[in-house]
Design an enzyme around this catalytic site. Structure first.
Site, PDB file in Angstrom:
ATOM      1  N   ASP A  34      52.859  72.435  46.152  1.00  0.00           N
ATOM      2  CA  ASP A  34      53.956  71.770  45.443  1.00  0.00           C
ATOM      3  C   ASP A  34      54.322  72.584  44.207  1.00  0.00           C
ATOM      4  OD1 ASP A  34      55.048  68.559  45.417  1.00  0.00           O
ATOM      5  OD2 ASP A  34      55.377  69.772  43.623  1.00  0.00           O
ATOM      6  N   HIS A  50      62.853  68.995  61.558  1.00  0.00           N
ATOM      7  CA  HIS A  50      63.379  68.070  60.553  1.00  0.00           C
ATOM      8  C   HIS A  50      63.238  66.629  61.003  1.00  0.00           C
ATOM      9  CE1 HIS A  50      65.750  66.847  57.090  1.00  0.00           C
ATOM     10  NE2 HIS A  50      66.260  65.937  57.900  1.00  0.00           N
ATOM     11  N   ASN A  94      55.835  59.391  50.232  1.00  0.00           N
ATOM     12  CA  ASN A  94      56.940  58.594  49.710  1.00  0.00           C
ATOM     13  C   ASN A  94      58.015  58.473  50.786  1.00  0.00           C
ATOM     14  OD1 ASN A  94      55.686  58.468  47.163  1.00  0.00           O
ATOM     15  ND2 ASN A  94      56.534  60.455  46.596  1.00  0.00           N
ATOM     16  N   HIS A 105      62.811  65.187  53.892  1.00  0.00           N
ATOM     17  CA  HIS A 105      62.157  65.819  55.045  1.00  0.00           C
ATOM     18  C   HIS A 105      60.714  65.331  54.927  1.00  0.00           C
ATOM     19  CE1 HIS A 105      61.474  69.642  57.669  1.00  0.00           C
ATOM     20  NE2 HIS A 105      60.311  69.004  57.592  1.00  0.00           N
ATOM     21  N   HIS A 107      57.124  64.468  54.341  1.00  0.00           N
ATOM     22  CA  HIS A 107      56.054  65.291  53.786  1.00  0.00           C
ATOM     23  C   HIS A 107      54.935  64.418  53.269  1.00  0.00           C
ATOM     24  CE1 HIS A 107      58.998  64.543  50.569  1.00  0.00           C
ATOM     25  NE2 HIS A 107      57.973  64.507  49.732  1.00  0.00           N
ATOM     26  N   HIS A 109      51.982  64.438  50.575  1.00  0.00           N
ATOM     27  CA  HIS A 109      51.354  65.066  49.417  1.00  0.00           C
ATOM     28  C   HIS A 109      49.847  64.980  49.638  1.00  0.00           C
ATOM     29  CE1 HIS A 109      54.914  64.880  46.618  1.00  0.00           C
ATOM     30  NE2 HIS A 109      55.273  63.913  47.451  1.00  0.00           N
TER      31      HIS A 109
END
Ligand code: 5GP
Ligand code: ZN
Length: 120
Positions: A34, A50, A94, A105, A107, A109
């Site tokens: 990140d 995507h 999120n 897109h 993801h 974390h």
């Protein structure tokens, strides 16, 4: 759904059009650090194709999502997270505006090191 959205930041990262610090890559999954880390270890895991968010997932995504879940602990250790249970890591995905999603897109974390819970 298109495999690649030319207007999507993370699709551009997958395509190498925007540079990133790569953590991992295979045919289906890409992981990179990140740019504004919230924790000493903070990388993002994304499907290469995507998918806007978890809200778009269906039965056809089960294998891909399962692979990402199994990959996460391996990459967390590789990137310097301490082993479970003293160490460990935190994963956040999120989803949607009210879920705090800024890049649309999908993801995960993956955050580790001391106090990865400071944000989120
Ligand atoms: P979200 O709020 O959508 O869950 O998280 C998006 C994440 O993408 C943020 O943590 C942000 O720092 C990260 N990010 C945004 N733009 C870039 C970029 O160009 N490169 C990298 N490596 N990360 C980015
Ligand atoms: Zn994308």
């Amino acid at each position: 759904m298109s495999e690649h959205d030319p207007n999507c930041l993370f699709c551009k990262i997958v395509a190498g059009q925007i540079p990133s610090r790569k953590v991992y890559e295979d045919d289906d999954v890409f992981a990179f650090h990140d740019i504004h880390p919230w924790a000493p270890v903070h990388f993002l895991m994304i499907p290469k194709k995507h998918i806007s968010s978890m809200a778009q997932l269906g039965a056809g995504h089960e294998a891909l999502m399962g692979r990402m879940m199994v990959l996460a602990p391996q990459l967390a250790l590789q990137e310097g997270c301490s082993p479970y249970p003293e160490g460990g890591f935190r994963m956040v995905c999120n989803t949607g505006v009210e879920g705090g999603q800024e890049v649309h897109h999908l993801h995960w974390h993956v955050m580790g090191g001391q106090r990865p819970w400071l944000r989120g």
